[in-house]
Design a protein around this motif. Structure first.
Motif, PDB file in Angstrom:
ATOM      1  N   ARG A  29      -6.648   4.909   0.286  1.00 28.21           N
ATOM      2  CA  ARG A  29      -5.195   4.949   0.524  1.00 28.21           C
ATOM      3  C   ARG A  29      -4.737   6.366   0.785  1.00 28.21           C
ATOM      4  O   ARG A  29      -3.909   6.614   1.668  1.00 28.21           O
ATOM      5  CB  ARG A  29      -4.451   4.388  -0.687  1.00 28.21           C
ATOM      6  N   ALA A  30      -5.285   7.318   0.010  1.00 29.03           N
ATOM      7  CA  ALA A  30      -4.883   8.716   0.198  1.00 29.03           C
ATOM      8  C   ALA A  30      -5.266   9.177   1.605  1.00 29.03           C
ATOM      9  O   ALA A  30      -4.491   9.863   2.273  1.00 29.03           O
ATOM     10  CB  ALA A  30      -5.548   9.594  -0.855  1.00 29.03           C
TER      11      ALA A  30
ATOM     12  N   MET B  43       4.440  12.646  -1.716  1.00 28.43           N
ATOM     13  CA  MET B  43       4.254  11.485  -2.586  1.00 28.43           C
ATOM     14  C   MET B  43       3.145  11.756  -3.599  1.00 28.43           C
ATOM     15  O   MET B  43       2.614  10.842  -4.215  1.00 28.43           O
ATOM     16  CB  MET B  43       3.928  10.231  -1.771  1.00 28.43           C
ATOM     17  N   GLY B  44       2.736  13.003  -3.698  1.00 27.77           N
ATOM     18  CA  GLY B  44       1.776  13.364  -4.733  1.00 27.77           C
ATOM     19  C   GLY B  44       0.321  13.267  -4.324  1.00 27.77           C
ATOM     20  O   GLY B  44      -0.562  13.299  -5.176  1.00 27.77           O
ATOM     21  N   VAL B  45       0.044  13.139  -3.029  1.00 26.89           N
ATOM     22  CA  VAL B  45      -1.353  13.116  -2.593  1.00 26.89           C
ATOM     23  C   VAL B  45      -1.809  14.549  -2.337  1.00 26.89           C
ATOM     24  O   VAL B  45      -1.217  15.229  -1.509  1.00 26.89           O
ATOM     25  CB  VAL B  45      -1.511  12.299  -1.289  1.00 26.89           C
ATOM     26  N   PRO B  46      -2.834  15.006  -3.049  1.00 27.69           N
ATOM     27  CA  PRO B  46      -3.367  16.338  -2.726  1.00 27.69           C
ATOM     28  C   PRO B  46      -4.126  16.253  -1.404  1.00 27.69           C
ATOM     29  O   PRO B  46      -5.335  16.058  -1.381  1.00 27.69           O
ATOM     30  CB  PRO B  46      -4.301  16.668  -3.888  1.00 27.69           C
TER      31      PRO B  46
ATOM     32  N   GLU C 277       0.832  -1.207   0.000  1.00 29.00           N
ATOM     33  CA  GLU C 277       0.000   0.000   0.000  1.00 29.00           C
ATOM     34  C   GLU C 277       0.867   1.258   0.000  1.00 29.00           C
ATOM     35  O   GLU C 277       0.534   2.242  -0.657  1.00 29.00           O
ATOM     36  CB  GLU C 277      -0.922   0.020   1.216  1.00 29.00           C
TER      37      GLU C 277
ATOM     38  N   ALA D 203      -2.817   7.559   4.104  1.00 34.18           N
ATOM     39  CA  ALA D 203      -1.490   8.149   4.006  1.00 34.18           C
ATOM     40  C   ALA D 203      -1.480   9.513   4.682  1.00 34.18           C
ATOM     41  O   ALA D 203      -0.551   9.861   5.411  1.00 34.18           O
ATOM     42  CB  ALA D 203      -1.068   8.268   2.541  1.00 34.18           C
TER      43      ALA D 203
ATOM     44  N   ARG E 191      -7.999   4.094  -4.382  1.00 34.24           N
ATOM     45  CA  ARG E 191      -7.035   5.179  -4.296  1.00 34.24           C
ATOM     46  C   ARG E 191      -7.441   6.182  -3.215  1.00 34.24           C
ATOM     47  O   ARG E 191      -6.599   6.697  -2.481  1.00 34.24           O
ATOM     48  CB  ARG E 191      -7.027   5.865  -5.662  1.00 34.24           C
TER      49      ARG E 191
ATOM     50  N   ARG F  97       8.834   3.553  -2.860  1.00 32.83           N
ATOM     51  CA  ARG F  97       7.668   4.428  -2.825  1.00 32.83           C
ATOM     52  C   ARG F  97       7.923   5.690  -3.662  1.00 32.83           C
ATOM     53  O   ARG F  97       7.059   6.135  -4.410  1.00 32.83           O
ATOM     54  CB  ARG F  97       7.355   4.814  -1.383  1.00 32.83           C
TER      55      ARG F  97
ATOM     56  N   MET G 246       1.870   1.827  -3.368  1.00 35.37           N
ATOM     57  CA  MET G 246       0.741   2.193  -4.215  1.00 35.37           C
ATOM     58  C   MET G 246       0.322   3.653  -4.009  1.00 35.37           C
ATOM     59  O   MET G 246      -0.163   4.288  -4.946  1.00 35.37           O
ATOM     60  CB  MET G 246      -0.431   1.248  -3.988  1.00 35.37           C
ATOM     61  N   VAL G 247       0.511   4.164  -2.818  1.00 40.07           N
ATOM     62  CA  VAL G 247       0.239   5.587  -2.605  1.00 40.07           C
ATOM     63  C   VAL G 247       1.108   6.399  -3.564  1.00 40.07           C
ATOM     64  O   VAL G 247       0.644   7.349  -4.205  1.00 40.07           O
ATOM     65  CB  VAL G 247       0.518   6.001  -1.149  1.00 40.07           C
TER      66      VAL G 247
ATOM     67  N   ASP H 293      -0.154   6.146  -7.061  1.00 37.65           N
ATOM     68  CA  ASP H 293      -1.400   6.890  -7.275  1.00 37.65           C
ATOM     69  C   ASP H 293      -1.151   8.337  -7.693  1.00 37.65           C
ATOM     70  O   ASP H 293      -2.099   9.041  -8.069  1.00 37.65           O
ATOM     71  CB  ASP H 293      -2.239   6.914  -5.993  1.00 37.65           C
ATOM     72  N   ALA H 294       0.097   8.781  -7.618  1.00 40.38           N
ATOM     73  CA  ALA H 294       0.379  10.202  -7.836  1.00 40.38           C
ATOM     74  C   ALA H 294      -0.176  10.707  -9.165  1.00 40.38           C
ATOM     75  O   ALA H 294      -0.616  11.838  -9.265  1.00 40.38           O
ATOM     76  CB  ALA H 294       1.874  10.462  -7.762  1.00 40.38           C
TER      77      ALA H 294
END
Lengths: 269, 404
Positions: B260-261, B275-278, A109, B264, B257, A176, A112-113, A116-117
């Protein structure tokens, strides 16, 4: 090893350009008119004694800090005022000096985060299980598993990140970061706390990452590791760039020896 | 099977609550090991049982002092709220202490739309109530979600109170008198004509227990599907249906997704961002979804049996109970949150005989839980796994010290 790839003449594509960047925190000048660039396909080392401004430099590139003056260009475009996740989506990924994994998520996971970017999947895709969701999900799962194989911890993909050994956690951080599909991968002291055998493996891994087509920026204390794996090195001291060149040039540079190697040689041996 | 059990049995002395966790793990494992068809069958049976529960009135579980159907309604309402709050607290890690505000917004929107102002039918007002609550969530979340942790808790606490106090002072919303005679949802089937025709399509008798011997209770019947002031069971069914839908949605969204966001972001917001999560977008989404579910529950509450809401129906204490439900049950696990909601709503009603000591017992229970199982009754499986490993390591290290 150091002669591979990019810097053998001809017009080189600059992935990232640090252009005359200064950062002040109150009265303290952490970076003072620093300029250098990173070229496609190379491993660039960024070294310097403690407090030289390496991590600060890193933080400017990834958008954690804003430069007081000067700018950072990525692919020719300035990064100023971009949200951090946007910078990642543009193609800069990083690891952390003090490991910062998503500890209570599984290893897979975590990766995968990162994967997901670039995902366009949103709430409705997830709720309605649209083809886009299914497609992206299976794609990122495959990609994440591949990356775990590359860094060598695929056997532990179902484990919680917190339960990994220290070394494996560092590997997971690299996987990651790679999962975000970066053009530039920044590693912030990836060998901290490693024993020599582990460092050797890490060097192999870094080379392997480069051979996968990534450009790598490496911040590191351990001189042997830096000399062994990088194509070019930039040396910082007290926020200023004091030298730049191939490992061999850096090794013979008197300013560097005075600033750094002379002190560090003892505990490196 | 036995191998799996021995593998999981740790070398550490367990307290009863931890044993409960292990037992539950075992149940889940056995369930997962079943073939797909049997799993589906079990789920259907369980759902049917839940629907039938207020009719069955099983001994021990049933409440004799007050209407069991009514208790089941409030249990379901709490479980639904806990499910919504679990998205905010459990998944996204945002401590929201003003959740009752959303509950109130949902209830008041329904109240206003269905009574003197517009006279909308309930099922038309419901989606709008959800939408309004969701928008409220976005409006409150957009400025507040920029602060983190304890600060967010304080700010949300304030908003919960602000909503209540505003309502208390707006004449248009009934001020402190509240809104009364909120219409019930439309009856499905024949309209009841008091006092002799109970209406509905058909009548379902309840069970009556003489010790452990059940018999049909022809006096008390539930008329399908009459929403009135007499019987709470149809409301319970309605709420249960909504809850199952929310549960399914929750499952789908969590395993994606989006889920997970959220996780995270909860684990490490800065790292997630890099890591690119808004992260802001996802926090806002969690906040709005949680609000919408709270609004849904509030909307049902407004048009339920009593048909009356006032600012006093939404005290701050209710917010605390909602948060307690999620934490007690196991923040981050949808089943845990629902179990927590169920317990928090059910236990005080079941033990009404000890009414004077209710809060004392509740406080004691919370303390015991905090000491023995700070992660909640049914925390996410992975938290349990990690805790167990930790305990084993502690044990080993402890031994080492003794040896020296």
């Amino acid at each position: 090893m150091s002669e591979t790839g990019a810097q053998t003449g001809g017009p080189l594509t600059k992935v990232l350009e640090v252009d005359d960047v200064t950062i002040r925190f109150g009265g303290l000048t952490a970076l003072d008119s620093v300029s250098f660039d990173i070229r496609e396909g190379e491993i660039l080392g960024l070294i310097g004694p403690n407090g030289a401004g390496k991590t600060t430099c890193f933080n400017v590139m990834t958008g954690v800090y804003q430069a007081t003056s000067g700018q950072v260009l990525f692919d020719g475009k300035p990064l100023t005022k971009l949200a951090r996740h946007k910078i990642t989506q543009l193609g800069i990924a990083r690891t952390f000096q003090n490991i910062r994994l998503f500890r209570s998520m599984t290893v897979l996971e975590n990766v995968m985060v990162g994967a997901d970017a670039h995902s366009k999947v949103g709430f409705w895709d997830a709720l309605l299980r649209t083809p886009r969701h299914r497609h992206t999900e299976s794609e990122s799962t495959t990609r994440a598993k591949e990356l775990l194989k590359i860094v060598g911890i695929s056997a532990r993909h179902d484990e919680l990140a917190a339960n990994l050994s220290y070394g494996d956690q560092r590997r997971l951080e690299i996987a990651r970061a790679m999962a975000t599909g970066p053009k530039l991968l920044c590693l912030d002291e990836p060998a901290a706390g490693f024993n020599p055998a582990e460092k050797l493996k890490l060097m192999e891994l870094i080379r392997r990452v480069r051979d996968e087509g990534y450009t790598v920026l490496l911040i590191e204390h351990d001189m042997r590791l830096v000399m062994g794996v990088t194509d070019r090195i930039v040396v910082l001291e007290f926020g200023r760039k004091i030298a730049e060149g191939t490992p061999a040039e850096i090794r013979d540079n008197p300013a560097v020896i005075a600033a750094y190697l002379g002190v560090d040689e003892e505990d490196a041996s | 099977m036995s191998a799996a059990t021995t593998e999981r049995t740790p070398a550490v002395a367990l307290n009863p609550l931890q044993r409960l966790g292990l037992w539950w793990d075992g149940v889940v494992d056995r369930y997962n090991a079943l073939p797909k068809l049997s799993r589906l069958l079990l789920v259907i049976l369980f759902v049917l049982f839940c629907y039938a529960l207020p009719l069955l009135r099983p001994p021990i579980i049933t409440t004799n002092a007050i209407d069991f159907g009514g208790v089941m309604f409030s249990v379901a309402a709490f479980a639904l709220v806990a499910l919504g709050l679990n998205i905010v607290i459990g998944y996204a890690g945002l401590l929201d202490l003003g959740y009752v505000g959303f509950y109130a917004v949902g209830a008041y929107t329904t109240g206003v739309l269905t009574t003197y102002h517009w006279h909308w039918p309930f099922f038309l007002a419901l989606p709008l109530a959800i939408a309004v609550t969701m928008v409220t969530g976005v409006i409150l979340g957009a400025p507040t979600l920029r602060v983190r942790g304890d600060y967010l808790a304080i700010v949300t606490l304030g908003f919960g109170e602000i909503i209540r106090i505003c309502v208390n002072n707006v004449q248009w919303l009934g001020a402190s008198a509240g809104i009364k005679d909120i219409p019930h949802p439309n009856t499905i089937g024949k309209k009841p004509v008091p006092p002799f025709d109970p209406g509905g399509m058909f009548a379902i008798p309840h069970l009556k227990w003489n010790g452990w011997v059940p018999s049909l209770d022809k006096v008390h019947e539930t008329h399908f599907l009459v929403f009135g002031a007499v019987d709470a069971i149809p409301y319970y069914w309605l709420l249960l249906t909504a809850m199952i839908l929310v549960l399914l949605g929750d499952r789908l969204v969590k395993a994606s997704r989006v889920g997970r966001a959220w996780e995270a972001t909860r684990e490490d917001e800065d790292a997630a961002e890099l890591m690119g999560v808004p992260t802001f977008k996802y926090k806002l989404m969690a906040f709005a979804l949680g609000a919408a579910i709270g609004g849904l529950s509030g909307s049902f509450y407004a048009s339920s049996q009593g048909g009356y809401i006032s600012p006093d129906s939404f005290p701050l204490l209710l917010s605390m109970l909602f948060v307690a439900a999620v934490i007690v049950g196991g923040s981050g696990n949808r089943w845990g949150a629902m179990a927590g909601g169920t317990l928090v709503a059910y236990l005080p009603e079941r033990f009404r005989a000890f009414a004077d000591y209710r809060l004392l017992v509740f406080g004691l229970a919370l303390t015991v839980l905090a000491v023995w199982r700070p992660e909640g009754l049914l925390p996410p499986r992975r938290t349990r796994r990690a805790k167990l490993v930790e305990a084993q390591i502690d044990e080993l290290e402890g031994e080492g010290v003794v040896d020296e």
